[in-house]
Design a protein around this motif. Structure first.
Motif, PDB file in Angstrom:
ATOM      1  N   ASP A  96       1.939   7.109  -5.904  1.00  0.00           N
ATOM      2  CA  ASP A  96       1.601   6.852  -4.501  1.00  0.00           C
ATOM      3  C   ASP A  96       2.241   5.538  -4.065  1.00  0.00           C
ATOM      4  OD1 ASP A  96       0.553   6.512  -1.996  1.00  0.00           O
ATOM      5  OD2 ASP A  96      -1.537   6.393  -2.622  1.00  0.00           O
ATOM      6  N   SER A  97       3.532   5.413  -4.275  1.00  0.00           N
ATOM      7  CA  SER A  97       4.217   4.167  -3.918  1.00  0.00           C
ATOM      8  C   SER A  97       5.718   4.359  -4.043  1.00  0.00           C
ATOM      9  CB  SER A  97       3.773   3.017  -4.829  1.00  0.00           C
ATOM     10  OG  SER A  97       4.628   1.910  -4.702  1.00  0.00           O
ATOM     11  N   ARG A  98       6.434   4.057  -2.961  1.00  0.00           N
ATOM     12  CA  ARG A  98       7.891   4.111  -3.037  1.00  0.00           C
ATOM     13  C   ARG A  98       8.411   3.077  -4.037  1.00  0.00           C
ATOM     14  NH1 ARG A  98      10.285   8.381  -1.291  1.00  0.00           N
ATOM     15  NH2 ARG A  98       9.523   8.171   0.831  1.00  0.00           N
ATOM     16  N   ILE A  99       7.738   1.929  -4.109  1.00  0.00           N
ATOM     17  CA  ILE A  99       8.171   0.862  -5.011  1.00  0.00           C
ATOM     18  C   ILE A  99       8.019   1.310  -6.470  1.00  0.00           C
ATOM     19  CG2 ILE A  99       7.666  -1.482  -5.804  1.00  0.00           C
ATOM     20  CD1 ILE A  99       6.913  -2.125  -2.886  1.00  0.00           C
ATOM     21  N   PRO A 118      -1.634   6.543  -8.563  1.00  0.00           N
ATOM     22  CA  PRO A 118      -1.438   5.100  -8.734  1.00  0.00           C
ATOM     23  C   PRO A 118      -0.344   4.523  -7.836  1.00  0.00           C
ATOM     24  CG  PRO A 118      -0.600   6.314 -10.631  1.00  0.00           C
ATOM     25  CD  PRO A 118      -1.368   7.284  -9.805  1.00  0.00           C
ATOM     26  N   ASN A 119      -0.673   3.374  -7.235  1.00  0.00           N
ATOM     27  CA  ASN A 119       0.278   2.616  -6.427  1.00  0.00           C
ATOM     28  C   ASN A 119       0.466   1.232  -7.054  1.00  0.00           C
ATOM     29  OD1 ASN A 119      -2.036   1.154  -5.718  1.00  0.00           O
ATOM     30  ND2 ASN A 119      -2.307   2.272  -3.807  1.00  0.00           N
ATOM     31  N   VAL A 120       1.146   0.339  -6.359  1.00  0.00           N
ATOM     32  CA  VAL A 120       1.425  -0.991  -6.921  1.00  0.00           C
ATOM     33  C   VAL A 120       0.137  -1.742  -7.225  1.00  0.00           C
ATOM     34  CG1 VAL A 120       2.454  -3.238  -6.461  1.00  0.00           C
ATOM     35  CG2 VAL A 120       3.685  -1.156  -5.817  1.00  0.00           C
ATOM     36  N   ASP A 121      -0.803  -1.732  -6.292  1.00  0.00           N
ATOM     37  CA  ASP A 121      -2.063  -2.445  -6.496  1.00  0.00           C
ATOM     38  C   ASP A 121      -2.803  -1.902  -7.709  1.00  0.00           C
ATOM     39  OD1 ASP A 121      -4.226  -4.270  -5.672  1.00  0.00           O
ATOM     40  OD2 ASP A 121      -5.312  -2.440  -5.202  1.00  0.00           O
ATOM     41  N   GLN A 122      -2.848  -0.589  -7.842  1.00  0.00           N
ATOM     42  CA  GLN A 122      -3.529   0.003  -8.986  1.00  0.00           C
ATOM     43  C   GLN A 122      -2.822  -0.301 -10.303  1.00  0.00           C
ATOM     44  OE1 GLN A 122      -3.481   3.958  -7.369  1.00  0.00           O
ATOM     45  NE2 GLN A 122      -5.662   3.922  -6.901  1.00  0.00           N
TER      46      GLN A 122
END
Length: 217
Positions: free
Chosen positions: A65-68, A38-42
């Motif tokens: 899956d995201s540094r943020i 999971p990333n921000v969009d997800q």
């Protein structure tokens, strides 16, 4: 689930859980199941898609899956060892398993020719035949039951035990959840999005410094 999976540390993030695990430990312990990244969009999609929530909650591994998202978890007091993007997981996975000869991959996704190119490049890079099959389905194949079954027959005929799927999220994760029972030889599922295009060389990743500062999209 095996002991390695049962013993892992998971931390809550909104309506799912994240595995607090390093890439090295993931490679050493992950033997079967679905890995989602999971990333921000997800994370935004998970707020409004109950089917996606169900699949992500059921996934055997869920890594950031995201540094943020990684920074947000640290701020919330739930730090994870590192970001593990799909585009980092895939090369790490085949590099780890190629010399061991214990895994065989089928690549599903990309535009026509992309999966085949990714297969050729990975096999050439590793000096093995770790990728045993590849296919680029039609854009709407996930809603075409007959095409889905034809793709499943192709995967089963390859004798692959790992499916690398890059169809975009949440389509790729939901498709695996819906059809994994029809692929008895496939024990590992990597939902890695654009990683297939990166392996084929049809798309270029952002420089490492861009990823490090949380600006890789």
């Amino acid at each position: 689930m095996g002991d390695a999976v049962a013993a892992r540390r998971r931390v809550p993030l909104f309506n799912i859980e994240i595995d607090a695990i390093s890439l090295a430990d993931l490679l050493a312990t992950f033997d079967k199941g679905l890995v989602v990244t999971p990333n921000v969009d997800q994370m935004m999609l998970l707020r409004e898609n109950p089917e996606m929530v169900r699949v992500f909650r059921a996934a055997e591994y869920s890594v950031v899956d995201s540094r943020i998202v990684e920074w947000a978890m640290r701020f919330l007091g739930r730090p994870v060892p590192e970001k593990i993007s799909g585009s980092d997981l895939l090369p790490a996975y085949y590099t780890y398993h190629a010399p061991r000869g214990d895994k065989s991959l089928f690549i599903l996704g990309g535009r026509p020719g992309v999966a085949d190119t990714a297969m050729q490049r990975i096999n050439r890079k590793t000096g093995t035949q770790i990728v045993v099959g590849a296919h680029a389905p039609s854009m709407a194949f996930a809603t075409n039951v007959s095409e889905c079954h034809a793709v499943i027959e192709m995967i089963n005929a390859s004798d692959a035990d790992t499916l690398v799927i890059g169809l975009g999220s949440p389509k790729q994760e939901i498709w695996v959840d819906q059809y994994r029972a029809l692929m008895p030889n496939v024990t590992s599922f990597l939902a890695v999005g654009a990683a297939i295009d990166f392996e084929a060389g049809t798309q270029r990743r952002a420089p490492k410094w861009v990823s490090a500062v949380g600006m890789e999209w």
